[in-house]
Design a protein around this motif. Structure first.
Motif, PDB file in Angstrom:
ATOM      1  N   VAL A 100     -58.709 -22.766 -11.577  1.00 55.06           N
ATOM      2  CA  VAL A 100     -57.049 -22.900 -11.933  1.00 55.06           C
ATOM      3  C   VAL A 100     -56.785 -22.772 -10.147  1.00 55.06           C
ATOM      4  N   TYR A 101     -56.041 -23.724  -9.853  1.00 58.05           N
ATOM      5  CA  TYR A 101     -55.605 -23.066  -8.204  1.00 58.05           C
ATOM      6  C   TYR A 101     -53.795 -22.780  -8.698  1.00 58.05           C
ATOM      7  N   GLU A 102     -53.823 -22.114  -7.146  1.00 58.33           N
ATOM      8  CA  GLU A 102     -52.214 -21.451  -6.670  1.00 58.33           C
ATOM      9  C   GLU A 102     -51.876 -22.685  -5.940  1.00 58.33           C
ATOM     10  N   ALA A 103     -51.025 -23.092  -6.758  1.00 52.94           N
ATOM     11  CA  ALA A 103     -50.566 -23.541  -5.942  1.00 52.94           C
ATOM     12  C   ALA A 103     -48.480 -23.951  -4.953  1.00 52.94           C
ATOM     13  N   GLY A 104     -48.940 -22.448  -4.704  1.00 52.67           N
ATOM     14  CA  GLY A 104     -47.322 -22.327  -4.339  1.00 52.67           C
ATOM     15  C   GLY A 104     -46.311 -21.434  -5.218  1.00 52.67           C
ATOM     16  N   MET A 105     -45.342 -21.053  -5.032  1.00 57.07           N
ATOM     17  CA  MET A 105     -44.568 -19.880  -5.542  1.00 57.07           C
ATOM     18  C   MET A 105     -43.352 -20.762  -6.020  1.00 57.07           C
ATOM     19  N   ASP A 106     -43.007 -20.073  -6.750  1.00 57.78           N
ATOM     20  CA  ASP A 106     -41.003 -21.147  -7.201  1.00 57.78           C
ATOM     21  C   ASP A 106     -40.260 -20.505  -6.877  1.00 57.78           C
ATOM     22  N   ASP A 107     -38.724 -20.778  -6.854  1.00 63.04           N
ATOM     23  CA  ASP A 107     -37.913 -19.824  -6.850  1.00 63.04           C
ATOM     24  C   ASP A 107     -37.148 -18.830  -6.787  1.00 63.04           C
ATOM     25  N   ASN A 108     -38.226 -18.347  -7.962  1.00 61.39           N
ATOM     26  CA  ASN A 108     -38.118 -16.597  -8.270  1.00 61.39           C
ATOM     27  C   ASN A 108     -39.374 -16.400  -7.907  1.00 61.39           C
ATOM     28  N   GLY A 109     -39.814 -16.579  -6.844  1.00 61.36           N
ATOM     29  CA  GLY A 109     -41.348 -16.008  -6.363  1.00 61.36           C
ATOM     30  C   GLY A 109     -42.416 -15.593  -6.779  1.00 61.36           C
TER      31      GLY A 109
END
Length: 72
Positions: free
Chosen positions: A14-23
């Motif tokens: 499982v990878y962290e792929a960033g943040m969405d528009d809501n943080g």
């Protein structure tokens, strides 16, 4: 008494792929099938680390998923 027979093992990264528009954190997963049933936890972790070097995203979690048949 019932017994279980290990049928297969999968490795899930499982990878962290960033943040969405809501943080909120975006997670992406990659599953590898046909992993040797005899593989130890240390061996799977070393393999996960080696694979994650090839990816731009940060490795968040490593999971081992075993499936077994329960025999009566």
């Amino acid at each position: 008494m019932a017994q279980s027979l290990l049928e297969g093992t999968k490795l899930r990264l499982v990878y962290e792929a960033g943040m969405d528009d809501n943080g909120d954190l975006i997670l992406r997963a990659k599953t590898f099938s046909n992993v040797k049933k005899e593989a130890t936890t240390d061996q799977l972790f070393q393999a996960a680390k080696a694979i994650s070097v090839l990816c731009n995203d940060t490795l968040k979690k490593v999971e081992r998923n075993d499936s077994a048949e329960i025999l009566a």
